[in-house]
Scaffold this active site. Structure first.
Site, PDB file in Angstrom:
ATOM      1  N   GLU A  59       0.777  -1.149   0.161  1.00  0.00           N
ATOM      2  CA  GLU A  59       0.084   0.150  -0.047  1.00  0.00           C
ATOM      3  C   GLU A  59       0.857   1.021  -0.030  1.00  0.00           C
ATOM      4  OE1 GLU A  59      -3.345   2.442   2.674  1.00  0.00           O
ATOM      5  OE2 GLU A  59      -2.536   0.547   3.699  1.00  0.00           O
ATOM      6  N   ARG A 294       6.270 -13.321   9.611  1.00  0.00           N
ATOM      7  CA  ARG A 294       6.200 -12.445   8.586  1.00  0.00           C
ATOM      8  C   ARG A 294       7.874 -11.372  10.247  1.00  0.00           C
ATOM      9  NH1 ARG A 294       2.413  -7.132  10.908  1.00  0.00           N
ATOM     10  NH2 ARG A 294       4.379  -6.242   9.842  1.00  0.00           N
ATOM     11  N   LYS A 304       4.065   1.138  10.267  1.00  0.00           N
ATOM     12  CA  LYS A 304       3.905   1.996   9.459  1.00  0.00           C
ATOM     13  C   LYS A 304       3.531   3.223  10.639  1.00  0.00           C
ATOM     14  CE  LYS A 304       3.464   0.495   4.757  1.00  0.00           C
ATOM     15  NZ  LYS A 304       2.872   1.077   3.876  1.00  0.00           N
TER      16      LYS A 304
END
Length: 588
Positions: A59, A294, A304
């Site tokens: 994104e 992850r 983020k």
């Protein structure tokens, strides 16, 4: 084109799945029309030239970080190794947080890592916003088939009616409204006739499902916001959980690889694709989602939101601050694409979450750069060494390998003079046990130069040493027959005071002092390392230049790169990437 794999391939559960799928011929009937599209675009299409298709789908709401590097290497690497194609796709469905700046930075970062999405004459660079029209048509198809409805409850009420992990949800009073009414309202939403939050399109699945993600999830919400690509063409935007499977299917993705937090979303992923296939909107074979753990790196945060806070509140000097775990920051600090690819390969692919120690990243850099980095000497805390029996007007040439692992690189040349710079820690008047460097009466070798004997020092009024004095033995020059005439236990580095290059040296360390700065409810800002950056004025061996893509190993000190953003040829700045050994290890 994606570069060839430079590393030994280690098998993992994803490779096993792909190999099994290829062996079973699962994708033999897969078609490709030359561009993404629905089932109707595939009726006259030929077979897909790619054996598999993967995608890296960021994104564009921030800069990529070290965790994204793992996903990039994984998706592009699997496509490379199995005769496939990896797409770069931007999931730009949230106009309030996305910017073209982030798109540009992501494209640059993926290419810097060594990967590309152009195969032949086709550039497989896509955007979710490319499919807004198709997604809208799919939404209408779901409404007509009774699989979706427009809900006029507020977002707060929807959340309250959704239930909990132990209690089922409750049906919306709008759940059974006629399809024609939902179609009309969706059109009105599309035309901007309703305010944000006043209604939403929801899937009709099962409000009593034990999987809370299947309790009539929202497909579209109203957002009167300007999109960085489509401008004001749309004021309704698809939710990621709905857009993600649709994008994968339109692009012919075979293996949709996500991190573990999306595992609970997989049933909705499958529901979406199966309903649209049954309605003739998508064609078999459908994509399948697979999850892996992850990358969690110690002494790092990758949220983020938290990275943005560090930037916005001035704790770091931007997204490319060398202390940041962003690819832009790692690149500026001196990490190379090869070192990051090596690190990602070594950390492997697993279904279980774990924390990787930061030292593995540093070791990957050392192994990547040790065979190729140019050697030089830097003095970071200088004190002058005066060779009292060396003529003041004399210069003696010395030399050393540019890189001891590469004989073809040749030698570097530098002068030996009466006045030298040495590290202040290499002299003491009162040596502790096993101190083999300079102190009155002791002999050491000046590396690549001569054996010298310390004769004393000069101090200022405050008792601080300003000069160290020594005498050299002319018969002991390195590289000559007399080099081994005098045995010494200590060797120190030096540069000629008259010829050294002055530079600003930035000594970077880990941004956080705690290995898990954001674990649980911890305030990650409380763990900021106050010594994560130290700036000193140092002296460099002549010939040490600040050029693009140059990496230096300053002997005894570590790996350094020129900072070409803040530095200039006349006023060079060098950033330390990492030390020569793990200074955070126990006992170091």
């Amino acid at each position: 084109m994606t570069l060839e794999s430079p590393l030994p391939v280690t098998t993992n559960f994803l490779r096993n799945i792909i190999e099994s799928d290829l062996a079973s011929g699962r994708f033999q009937g897969k078609r490709w029309a030359g561009a993404p599209g629905p089932a109707s675009a595939l009726t006259s299409a030929g077979g897909d030239p790619a054996r598999i298709r993967t995608r890296f789908p960021p994104e564009p709401n921030g800069y990529l970080h070290i965790g994204h590097a793992k996903s990039i290497c994984l998706n592009f690497g699997l496509a490379r190794d199995y005769g496939g194609i990896c797409h770069l796709r931007f999931d730009d469905t949230n106009p309030e947080k996305e910017e073209q700046e982030y798109v540009d930075s992501i494209i640059e970062a993926v290419k810097w890592l060594g990967f590309d999405w152009t195969v032949g004459q086709t550039e497989h660079l896509y955007f979710a916003s490319d499919y807004f029209g198709i997604m809208y048509d799919f939404a209408q198809a779901l409404i007509r088939a009774g699989h979706a409805y427009v809900d006029e409850q507020s977002p707060e009420t929807m959340r309250a009616m959704r239930g909990t992990l132990t209690e089922p949800g409750k049906n919306s009073p709008w759940r059974d409204r006629p399809a024609e009414e939902s179609l009309r309202l969706l059109q009105e939403m599309r035309e901007g006739l309703h305010p944000d939050g006043s209604m939403a399109l929801r899937a009709r699945i099962d409000m009593g499902s034990p999987n809370i993600n299947l309790r009539d999830p929202v497909l579209y919400r109203i957002r009167h916001a300007t999109h960085h690509r489509t401008g004001n063409d749309w004021c309704i935007y698809p939710m990621y959980a709905w857009a993600h499977p649709v994008e994968d299917a339109l692009e012919g993705i075979t293996h949709s690889i996500c991190t573990l937090e999306f595992e609970d979303q997989r049933p909705f992923y499958d529901w979406t694709l199966e309903r649209l296939r049954d309605l003739g909107q998508l064609a078999d074979p459908l994509p399948h989602q697979y999850e892996f753990a992850r990358l969690n790196l110690s002494y790092v945060v990758t949220s983020k939101r938290k990275l943005l806070q560090l930037v916005k509140d001035g704790y770091v000097d931007g997204w490319d601050d060398p202390r940041m775990p962003t690819l832009a920051g790692l690149r500026r600090r001196g990490y190379t694409p090869g070192s990051l690819r090596l690190f990602c390969e070594r950390t492997g692919v697993s279904k279980s979450n774990s924390r990787i120690d930061y030292s593995l990243l540093e070791q990957a850099l050392r192994e990547d750069q040790d065979p190729v980095a140019q050697r030089s000497v830097a003095i970071l805390d200088p004190v002058k060494l005066v060779i009292t029996n060396f003529p003041a007007d004399q210069t003696e040439p010395c030399q050393a390998p540019r890189n001891p692992h590469d004989p073809d690189a040749g030698n570097r040349n530098f002068p030996f003079t009466r006045e030298l710079w040495i590290e202040r820690e290499d002299f003491t008047e009162n040596p502790p046990k096993k101190y083999f460097r300079l102190f009155p009466g002791n002999k050491v070798r000046l590396k690549y130069g001569y054996v010298v004997t310390c004769t004393g020092c000069v101090k200022d009024a405050d008792g601080r040493v300003t000069e160290v004095h020594a005498e050299y033995d002319p018969a002991t020059k390195s590289g000559t027959d007399g080099a081994n005439l005098v045995k010494v236990k200590g060797t120190i580095t030096w540069v000629s005071a008259a010829h050294a290059v002055q530079a600003e040296i930035r000594l970077y360390d880990r941004l956080f002092s705690q290995p898990f700065p954001d674990a649980g409810d911890a305030d990650f800002l409380a763990s900021l390392n106050p010594e994560s950056r130290q700036v000193v004025q140092g002296w460099l061996e002549p010939g040490t230049v600040a050029q693009k893509n140059s990496v230096w190993q300053f002997e005894r000190l570590g790996y350094f790169v020129p900072d070409l953003i803040d530095g200039t040829p006349d006023n060079p700045v060098f950033n330390r990437t990492t030390t020569l050994k793990d200074t955070w290890a126990p006992g170091v």
